[in-house]
Design an enzyme around this catalytic site. Structure first.
Site, PDB file in Angstrom:
ATOM      1  N   VAL A 191       0.881  -1.166   0.000  1.00  0.00           N
ATOM      2  CA  VAL A 191       0.000   0.000   0.000  1.00  0.00           C
ATOM      3  C   VAL A 191       0.920   1.217   0.000  1.00  0.00           C
ATOM      4  O   VAL A 191       2.044   1.123   0.463  1.00  0.00           O
ATOM      5  CB  VAL A 191      -0.952   0.021   1.208  1.00  0.00           C
ATOM      6  CG1 VAL A 191      -2.020  -1.026   1.079  1.00  0.00           C
ATOM      7  CG2 VAL A 191      -0.193  -0.163   2.497  1.00  0.00           C
ATOM      8  N   CYS A 192       0.473   2.320  -0.541  1.00  0.00           N
ATOM      9  CA  CYS A 192       1.427   3.386  -0.824  1.00  0.00           C
ATOM     10  C   CYS A 192       0.769   4.741  -0.858  1.00  0.00           C
ATOM     11  O   CYS A 192      -0.436   4.839  -0.974  1.00  0.00           O
ATOM     12  CB  CYS A 192       2.026   3.198  -2.218  1.00  0.00           C
ATOM     13  SG  CYS A 192       3.098   1.801  -2.330  1.00  0.00           S
ATOM     14  N   THR A 193       1.583   5.783  -0.814  1.00  0.00           N
ATOM     15  CA  THR A 193       1.122   7.131  -1.114  1.00  0.00           C
ATOM     16  C   THR A 193       2.046   7.696  -2.189  1.00  0.00           C
ATOM     17  O   THR A 193       3.259   7.667  -2.020  1.00  0.00           O
ATOM     18  CB  THR A 193       1.186   8.033   0.136  1.00  0.00           C
ATOM     19  OG1 THR A 193       0.422   7.432   1.182  1.00  0.00           O
ATOM     20  CG2 THR A 193       0.631   9.415  -0.169  1.00  0.00           C
TER      21      THR A 193
END
Ligand SMILES: *[C@@H]1O[C@H](CO)[C@@H](O)[C@H](O)[C@H]1NC(C)=O
Ligand SMILES: *[C@@H]1O[C@H](CO)[C@@H](O)[C@H](O)[C@H]1NC(C)=O
Ligand SMILES: *[C@@H]1O[C@H](CO)[C@@H](O)[C@H](O)[C@H]1NC(C)=O
Ligand SMILES: *[C@@H]1O[C@H](CO)[C@@H](O)[C@H](O)[C@H]1NC(C)=O
Ligand SMILES: *[C@@H]1O[C@H](CO)[C@@H](O)[C@H](O)[C@H]1NC(C)=O
Length: 346
Positions: free
Chosen positions: A93-95
């Site tokens: 999961v990332c930004t």
């Protein structure tokens, strides 16, 4: 390890792998013990491992050859390296942020958050896999005929690309998109022999290698068939060149561009469609936007974007690293992150 005629700075890559040998073994053992705790049966585990080795043999060139090379150089089995490569595609999961400053210069950055549900360590209040991945972060430069083709921040042992840039042309990151329509049907189809879709991070690597411009990269990322849904965050080298491409397996759902005249000077993507609210327990998008709004376009730079990505819960206990990309001069820098308490577990 060689692929597509690219000399992957061979010396540097094998050096990285040599350094990474023990950490890679450690993280694979951990992933397998987690898998084992779900499966609880030695016979099934052995069957699964041979299936995974077989899965590795079905991958297209140069990925199959590279995975085999990595397995032999790091003294892991083929199945183990496949586990590592698949886990990474599933549990990331990332930004990601792409932003333009007042002079029209583009910046691109991402936090890599990995390891959700993978071994909460109560005593250390951390995710064991997240911690173990940190020694595996490497900066890669891919060259052909002694000329840089693209640069990437990656994990040693992983053959896809999730962040990178082509100097003077475009920068690219990929974020996971969770969706019921698609999910891992694509992986199942691949196993069953239908293999016309791209593994997502193989596509991003191919675009980094072969993409000729921002527009060309946008076209390839929008129109190639995928095994699973994804978000592609793309930045160019000219004012207004930046977009988030929301993909299903077969189609493009939305392309959300920068629009400087209308005041859209940055785009933020976490792991949710922009027209939907983020999951209430995982809202990293609004805090990142709030921070960017406060920073203002006048003050945007790699260092202020780093600050945005250091704001909790954009920074959380899953964050392995922060990568900053500046396409105009081909600059890539990566920082390993920690998030001391109080800090959100994700
Ligand atoms: C917790 O952290 C300490 C110090 O960083 C380390 O020695 C120990 O092995 C860790 N425990 C686990 C279960 O990872
Ligand atoms: C690449 O550079 C190295 C040293 O910088 C040189 O020895 C080699 O001949 C060059 N190769 C090509 C194909 O230009
Ligand atoms: C990329 O943009 C910079 C200015 O931001 C410019 O100096 C440079 O020439 C551009 N590179 C290419 C290949 O267009
Ligand atoms: C940030 O600014 C934009 C544009 O002014 C606005 O639409 C948005 O609601 C703001 N977001 C936050 C979280 O402050
Ligand atoms: C933003 O830039 C302005 C001047 O352009 C400066 O006065 C201000 O302190 C800066 N703000 C931050 C948060 O750096």
């Amino acid at each position: 390890m060689q692929g597509l005629g690219l000399a992957l700075l061979l010396a540097a890559a094998s050096w990285a792998l040599l350094q990474a040998k023990d950490p890679l073994k450690a993280v694979i053992q951990n992933l397998k013990s987690i898998l084992n705790s779900f499966i609880h049966n030695k016979k099934y585990m052995a069957a699964l491992e041979s299936k995974l080795a077989w899965l590795g043999s079905t991958l297209p060139p140069p990925f199959k050859e590279e995975i085999e090379g990595i397995a032999s150089a790091s003294e892991n089995t083929l199945g183990d390296i496949v586990v590592f490569n698949i886990f990474y595609e599933i549990f990331t999961v990332c930004t990601s942020i792409v932003a333009e400053d007042k002079t029209g210069k583009l910046y691109h950055a991402r936090n890599l958050d990995f390891g959700l549900f993978l071994g909460w360590d109560v005593k250390n209040s951390s995710w064991s896999v997240t911690k173990e991945l940190k020694p595996l972060m490497v900066s890669l430069e891919f060259q052909r005929n002694n000329k840089t083709v693209f640069k990437s921040a990656n994990l040693a042992g992983y053959v896809g690309m999730v962040s990178g840039l082509k100097p003077g042309a475009f920068s690219l990151t990929m974020n996971e998109r969770f969706s019921l329509d698609g999910g891992y049907i694509g992986l199942f189809e691949w196993i069953m022999g239908q293999r016309d879709g791209w593994w997502m991070s193989f596509l991003t690597r191919s675009v980094l290698e072969n993409g000729t411009s921002y527009e060309d990269a946008k076209d390839k990322l929008s129109n190639s068939k995928l095994l699973a849904p994804a978000y592609f965050i793309l930045g160019g080298n000219k004012s207004g060149e930046g977009c988030i491409i929301t993909r299903t397996r077969s189609a493009v759902l939305d392309i959300w561009p920068l629009n400087i005249e209308k005041g859209t000077w940055y785009l933020v993507e976490t792991n949710y469609d922009r027209w939907k609210d983020p999951f209430v327990l995982d809202n990293r998008r609004d805090p990142a936007m709030k921070c960017l709004n406060q920073t203002m376009q006048e003050n945007i730079s790699l260092s202020t974007i780093y600050n945005v990505l250091s704001t909790k819960p954009v920074l959380n206990k899953l964050t392995v690293s922060t990568t900053l990309l500046e396409v105009s001069d081909g600059h890539v820098e990566t920082y390993l992150r920690g998030c001391p308490d109080p800090c959100s577990p994700w």
